[in-house]
Write an enzyme that holds these catalytic residues in place. Sequence first.
Site, short mmCIF file in Angstrom:
data_model
loop_
_atom_site.label_atom_id
_atom_site.label_comp_id
_atom_site.label_asym_id
_atom_site.label_seq_id
_atom_site.Cartn_x
_atom_site.Cartn_y
_atom_site.Cartn_z
N GLU B 169 0.82 -1.21 0.00
CA GLU B 169 0.00 0.00 0.00
C GLU B 169 0.86 1.27 0.00
O GLU B 169 0.63 2.19 0.77
CB GLU B 169 -0.95 -0.04 1.19
CG GLU B 169 -1.94 -1.20 1.08
CD GLU B 169 -3.04 -1.17 2.14
OE1 GLU B 169 -2.73 -0.91 3.31
OE2 GLU B 169 -4.20 -1.40 1.76
N GLU B 499 -8.75 4.99 -0.08
CA GLU B 499 -8.99 5.27 1.34
C GLU B 499 -7.86 6.07 1.99
O GLU B 499 -8.11 6.86 2.90
CB GLU B 499 -9.20 3.96 2.10
CG GLU B 499 -7.97 3.05 2.09
CD GLU B 499 -8.25 1.64 2.59
OE1 GLU B 499 -9.43 1.28 2.71
OE2 GLU B 499 -7.29 0.90 2.84
#
Lengths: 695, 695
Positions: B169, B499
């Site tokens: 990520e 997100e």
Amino acid sequence: MKYLFSIFFVFAAGLLHAQSVQSPSKKIELNFKLVGNGQVSYTANYNGKPVILESTLGIKLKEKQALDANFEILSSKVTTFNESWKPVLGQKANILNQYNELTISLKQKETNVKMNIIFKVYDEGVAFRYDFPQQENLNYFIISDEVSQFNLTEDYKAFWIPGDFDSNEYVYNETKLSEIDNSKLDLNNGIGVKSIPSKYAVQSPLMMKSPTGLYVNIFEAAVVNYPVMHLNLNVANFKLSSQLVPNAIGDKAYLQTPCVSPWRTIMISDDARDIVGSQMILNLNEPCEIEDVSYIKPTKYVGIWWEMHVGKSTWDLSGTQDASQKSAGKKPHGATTENTKRYIDFAAKNGFDGVLVEGWNTGWEDWFGNWKEEVFDFTTPYADFNIAEVAAYAKEKNVKMIMHHETSGSVANYERHLDRAFDLMKKYDYPAVKSGYVGKIIPRGEFHDGQTMVNHFNFVARRAADYKIMINSHESSRPTGYSRTYPNYIAAEAARGNEFNAWSVGNPPSHETILPFTRLLGGPMDYTPGIFEIKMSYYDKSKKEQVHTTLTKQLALYVTMYSPLQMAADLLENYEKRADAFQFIKDVALDWDDTKILEAEPGDYVTIARKTKGKESWFLGAITDENARKSEIKLDFLTKGQKYKAIIYEDAKDADWKNNPMAYKIKTVEVTSKSKINLVLAPGGGTAISFEPIK
Amino acid sequence: MKYLFSIFFVFAAGLLHAQSVQSPSKKIELNFKLVGNGQVSYTANYNGKPVILESTLGIKLKEKQALDANFEILSSKVTTFNESWKPVLGQKANILNQYNELTISLKQKETNVKMNIIFKVYDEGVAFRYDFPQQENLNYFIISDEVSQFNLTEDYKAFWIPGDFDSNEYVYNETKLSEIDNSKLDLNNGIGVKSIPSKYAVQSPLMMKSPTGLYVNIFEAAVVNYPVMHLNLNVANFKLSSQLVPNAIGDKAYLQTPCVSPWRTIMISDDARDIVGSQMILNLNEPCEIEDVSYIKPTKYVGIWWEMHVGKSTWDLSGTQDASQKSAGKKPHGATTENTKRYIDFAAKNGFDGVLVEGWNTGWEDWFGNWKEEVFDFTTPYADFNIAEVAAYAKEKNVKMIMHHETSGSVANYERHLDRAFDLMKKYDYPAVKSGYVGKIIPRGEFHDGQTMVNHFNFVARRAADYKIMINSHESSRPTGYSRTYPNYIAAEAARGNEFNAWSVGNPPSHETILPFTRLLGGPMDYTPGIFEIKMSYYDKSKKEQVHTTLTKQLALYVTMYSPLQMAADLLENYEKRADAFQFIKDVALDWDDTKILEAEPGDYVTIARKTKGKESWFLGAITDENARKSEIKLDFLTKGQKYKAIIYEDAKDADWKNNPMAYKIKTVEVTSKSKINLVLAPGGGTAISFEPIK
């Protein structure tokens, strides 16, 4: 059931540095003291003489300050507890739980971490645990080591097995503590996976005897969410300390407050029978968590199992996997529908509760030794095992089928299939499962005795309880009384079982005289006694292996080795040939109102009498090691005024475990509580007696 | 579907030391050679120029001789393959799978171990794998290391993220290879668990561009029963080598012959669009294993999720756990029955397929960051979430509920509950589940990208297929085309998703222009686009976080980021306020007959047009990085002679991702295949266009 609960002392912080508590009988005294730089220490005395010299306690944490010094006492509390409780199944209908308790509340000066040490002092020993209350300064934590000392006074004789992280299936060594050395062991012993961490690591329970005849046993109780504790020995000074089994990355335990360690137990007595008869380990566990216990039943069973051990048939359909794992030619598959029906017929005819079938499911062709993950799916029967037909047949004959789940150590795979496996059992009305853990564990890097696996074994018991299923685990970590809390965990192997006699150096005649002092303290063992064809040369002339026993000793084991789940392990035809001796196995009870340890000496002999639960009948088992033995037994345990027909199964005059193991005689006498019986045991022999009340 | 399969050469053993094969277009050439002491090596050329210099291949084994030298060639075989196949859901209705294959059969001289190297040469790149045939000399084996080299010719520009074993990520870094250095990264990036092994380890897929404009991408396909491969870089000479992710005890892979490694892929083109459009990774996977694919459907959904990210509500019932994980006061619980019904109403009204609800189940009060094992049970709803009532309401409204399974990284716990979790889903008719793996993995010591976890992710897909359930995994290892084999594995996150923009430094505007060159090559990504309220100050004036985008770029992402599962991630009220822009999200298709990569430059821009599966409508998405961009697009992909109504959603003149992100305009024009459209993208902006045929 009654509770007596009284607080004796509560001291204010800082006022106190030492505290003592005695057992109800006052024979045992436990002394607590802060020593050195705020270190927790204790000693234990028996009849005023030191047994445990000053020993310190401590917990080391990963990435946090160790909880092993700089403590101050916040408070101290002594309470008395006296209760009796009824196990679902057990050696006694009522178990007395009576002790004095000392709780020391501690605070570490720099970190403000609070920790309590709780001591319980029973008449047969001392127990203590670490207690970590919920607190701001300690929530999640990782135990990198526990340093609990057990410093003995002298060079005890010990009955020990190596502190292997993966196996407890060893023959006991009987040496002085100073002579313990794992590097000198002959490890050609039939054990598949071994992980011995060091020369001086031994397993608990460690049974010992002092030169002056004091019996001391170090063990643990209520191992829940914690690894197994073995023991490290300093051979020079007889100091023992805790050796927790690590996980794959060397950590010992992952905990969150509030939480507790297991109980560390030190049983002490000048009478060996007190150790064998102790219910202390069970008492230290939590009460039963299962509401409906109606499905938890004593279970006597036969099964398709020993025939693979003797090389007569195989686990796998392709016919290569008997217990030798080196079967030269193709042999018949054991778990066929037809063979199973034969066992069902036998069970029905002889009043057995269940039939175990091993090798019923696919996967056995390549199941062992390769750290293979997807070995079994626990739901796919072999083509020649019609599970629906078998289940219907068993139901018709009023016999229960016992499931078998060999995991091959691939626990991750088993957990993935567990619900499906139990669903299948419910579909076909199997009330119990024997599980197996032969092999290196997956998740890889984990050991059989680490926290992960302890949690797995306990998890399986709880999950099984969801389905009202009983569990009998083999090659698991050894029980520490969790069967009190989950009595559907009806038995475990978790020690060197009878099977080793079929294909390895086996178990010497003394083996079963030691197990009641060690393995059996934690809970029932599925030892699989009852072998009548004792020499493997019966099956294959080239074989030299044998069970190290006489035939009647095999009978006596049903009494000396407590388990509410008992197998009659031998082949059906071997029982049919000796129906007279087999009668004892048919008769013997599995659940008891009372138990009397009549004689006991570790490594030498054990004689036990037990009263059948809810009935007037009694059973007696007496076993000896490699030495013949004579003994006069008073029958004063029998109900006064009641006459009994005693059927005595004993070694024939010339019986001998090695040269003439299958010679026995059976005699019937009438006895009362005033009678005496002379036991005459052959070398490696035993006597079994049933006492039926005469109406 | 058609197969062309012809054997060109079969050489006898020992006669051959080198062999070449070209791509169908002949642009790419792969050369195999035994070098040095029988070492396997290869080179790759593009248009006659070297791209991969001599690079050796080898596998190191635990407790066995390494398979990295002393080989001789047994035989060599060149074949041609040409097939087209229909994905269940995909970017094209028919996918062409065309390549030339070279198989080198090798034997190691001393050990007699046989190993094959298989090369497939596509027009867009080269793939190779290790193939271990069933053989007497190699059955079970443990890979301690793979040493596959990828030796580049020069100092490419690379789009890289650190070779973290636990997380993918990351924001991409855009530097020369020689400038790669993980120790210089700012790791205050919102990632919870990081395990970066070394300074010069980077993840694959690694997208690169040479100084002369050649695009090279190193990745892998069909990672099944094997760990993820990252790459170690020698910054001095631009040599890359495989870095397999280890398990808890340092082993890389446990295998049994016959078996294969994943494919190692090197995509090469002078046109960046060839990389984005490549279906090579899917092609290198096995065909669909699922017979009944009727339940695998494109799914557009809304859900109770972004409201926790913006801090409006919480996952936990006690109201403390929003995405900040430091919520000062008590906030409302998001997953209430009432709130869920509101989402169901919205979904029904706007033609959405599904509603995701996170935080519906107990456990969220203490779910993260403590390596906790028993976090969730996946079956117990919070008291304020009436699952039966919700399910009935959704059914009435013809909307499907989407389940959520956050594991917190406690995979052992998830696997124990998986059947029960899926049973619950079937009971309440949830056809899909979003799973999450935020946290350190349990079994402890395992990494997200190790073999154990790769197997877990694939296992969950297979187990879900038993239940006809679709899977969308977050924080999993990145896909490598397994969705061809198990198309119910409909999407994954497995890269830095939208997100992160809500509560961290977020994703720079270039991020989504790189993902099509990296993460998306392996399969669909649940990026969760569609954020209309772009600045978090809207919710909390003190917040400086924002999505690094304009509003119409969020629309364009539905086209540029292929996924048959797409969320409209923003709050419902934000859509209701901008119904005109929302129309595009309502309209856009998720499954396609055809895909045209119109423009692409990694880190700069991507423009893609796609034709709706089974319909005449097309959709176009164009995005740019932080720079404004103008571009003229020919619409020659449209059906000739057909008129279309094009609705163009574009950045307003003064739009800017930072200063004015929500300024957009919508215009409608009539176009044909002969038309051109001028795209005008704001800094950080994008354009989305729907083309509806005019009847």
